[in-house]
Scaffold this active site. Sequence first.
Site, PDB file in Angstrom:
ATOM      1  N   ASP A   4       0.847  -1.003   0.083  1.00 14.54           N
ATOM      2  CA  ASP A   4      -0.026   0.163   0.165  1.00 14.54           C
ATOM      3  C   ASP A   4       0.941   1.237  -0.063  1.00 14.54           C
ATOM      4  OD1 ASP A   4      -3.091  -1.064   1.543  1.00 14.54           O
ATOM      5  OD2 ASP A   4      -1.498  -2.424   1.545  1.00 14.54           O
ATOM      6  N   GLU A  35      -4.741   2.234  -3.081  1.00 17.92           N
ATOM      7  CA  GLU A  35      -5.975   3.116  -2.610  1.00 17.92           C
ATOM      8  C   GLU A  35      -5.597   4.255  -1.564  1.00 17.92           C
ATOM      9  OE1 GLU A  35      -8.422   0.497  -0.147  1.00 17.92           O
ATOM     10  OE2 GLU A  35      -6.922   0.533   1.457  1.00 17.92           O
ATOM     11  N   ASN A  36      -4.395   4.293  -1.349  1.00 19.13           N
ATOM     12  CA  ASN A  36      -4.059   5.257  -0.115  1.00 19.13           C
ATOM     13  C   ASN A  36      -3.240   6.680  -0.503  1.00 19.13           C
ATOM     14  OD1 ASN A  36      -4.340   2.772   1.953  1.00 19.13           O
ATOM     15  ND2 ASN A  36      -5.659   4.279   2.472  1.00 19.13           N
ATOM     16  N   ASN A  63     -10.906  -1.074  -0.097  1.00 19.99           N
ATOM     17  CA  ASN A  63     -12.028  -0.426   0.504  1.00 19.99           C
ATOM     18  C   ASN A  63     -11.930   1.103   0.275  1.00 19.99           C
ATOM     19  OD1 ASN A  63     -10.063  -1.000   2.632  1.00 19.99           O
ATOM     20  ND2 ASN A  63     -11.388   0.637   3.791  1.00 19.99           N
ATOM     21  N   HIS A  64     -10.751   1.877   0.224  1.00 19.47           N
ATOM     22  CA  HIS A  64     -10.651   3.127   0.018  1.00 19.47           C
ATOM     23  C   HIS A  64     -10.709   3.582  -1.365  1.00 19.47           C
ATOM     24  CE1 HIS A  64     -10.382   4.214   4.156  1.00 19.47           C
ATOM     25  NE2 HIS A  64      -9.482   3.371   4.406  1.00 19.47           N
ATOM     26  N   HIS A 149      -7.020  -7.810  -0.218  1.00 23.18           N
ATOM     27  CA  HIS A 149      -7.165  -6.447   0.497  1.00 23.18           C
ATOM     28  C   HIS A 149      -7.846  -6.939   1.722  1.00 23.18           C
ATOM     29  CE1 HIS A 149      -5.936  -2.300   1.125  1.00 23.18           C
ATOM     30  NE2 HIS A 149      -7.335  -2.349   1.455  1.00 23.18           N
ATOM     31  N   HIS A 174      -3.571  -4.118   3.005  1.00 28.68           N
ATOM     32  CA  HIS A 174      -4.522  -3.459   3.832  1.00 28.68           C
ATOM     33  C   HIS A 174      -3.765  -3.122   5.202  1.00 28.68           C
ATOM     34  CE1 HIS A 174      -8.106  -1.945   5.301  1.00 28.68           C
ATOM     35  NE2 HIS A 174      -8.011  -2.922   6.605  1.00 28.68           N
ATOM     36  N   HIS A 176      -1.136  -2.694   6.234  1.00 24.78           N
ATOM     37  CA  HIS A 176       0.261  -1.590   6.131  1.00 24.78           C
ATOM     38  C   HIS A 176       1.382  -2.449   7.084  1.00 24.78           C
ATOM     39  CE1 HIS A 176      -2.399   1.867   5.024  1.00 24.78           C
ATOM     40  NE2 HIS A 176      -2.709   1.099   4.594  1.00 24.78           N
TER      41      HIS A 176
END
Length: 259
Positions: A4, A35-36, A63-64, A149, A174, A176
């Site tokens: 991530d 996603e982040n 999810n993000h 994830h 997910h 991290h």
Amino acid sequence: MIGDMIGKPGRVAVEQVLPGLREERGIDFVTANGENVAGGMGLTPSTADSILAAGVDVITSGNHIWDKREIYPYLESSERVLRPLNYGTDGVPGRGWGVFHAIDGTELAVINLQGRTYMQPIENPFTDADALLDESSEPLPPVRIVDFHCELTSEKNALGVHLDGRVSAVVGTHTHVVTGDERILPGGTAYQTDLGMTGPVWSVIGFDPKTVLPRFINALPTRFEVGDGAVVFNAAQIDIDPATGRALAIERIARYVEV
């Protein structure tokens, strides 16, 4: 496969490290979870373009991915940015898997799945993966890599075992936090519970501690802000036999970068 990426520091670290790493190690194909990247939550078209230009072949997510609405049309137009397959297809933009070509010409499938324990109650990643692998109108190419994830280590471990011998790699994202359990499962699938993050080292999973600690100390809501300083680049290199799809080796990579 890169863990991530957290905010601008994570993106810049990939831009600095990846071109040289690809040349140094003769890497044919790269995925990265994005996603982040946009301020720590979500992805935008411009940040996606920057990551792809830096040498990432496919951006996976979780999810993000829905946090920045401007990415919705991009998900529809770009085959190189994936969202989790098991969000379904009814009114959900984008795609959860794709077939791509590596530099050496190898055809491969990238599949993005999301766990359900302590996360949104979306479709079942186990049975959705079964349907894709077993019921597709045309068989997927032998090389198949999965970004799972997911919150729970046991759920990730279970999916690795469930897909062993049917995909080339199952790696988690997910949390991290990098895990040291990389291995080749008995059926020839490379597995690692979590790739870790590409984000600020002196942080709480990539975020400035002063914006995170109040949640643990007095339960007050806070707005997370991306940390700063040196960045850790976490990834895994997986060597795969293109004829059989069996993984031959998996190696953790960690590089520290000043951004």
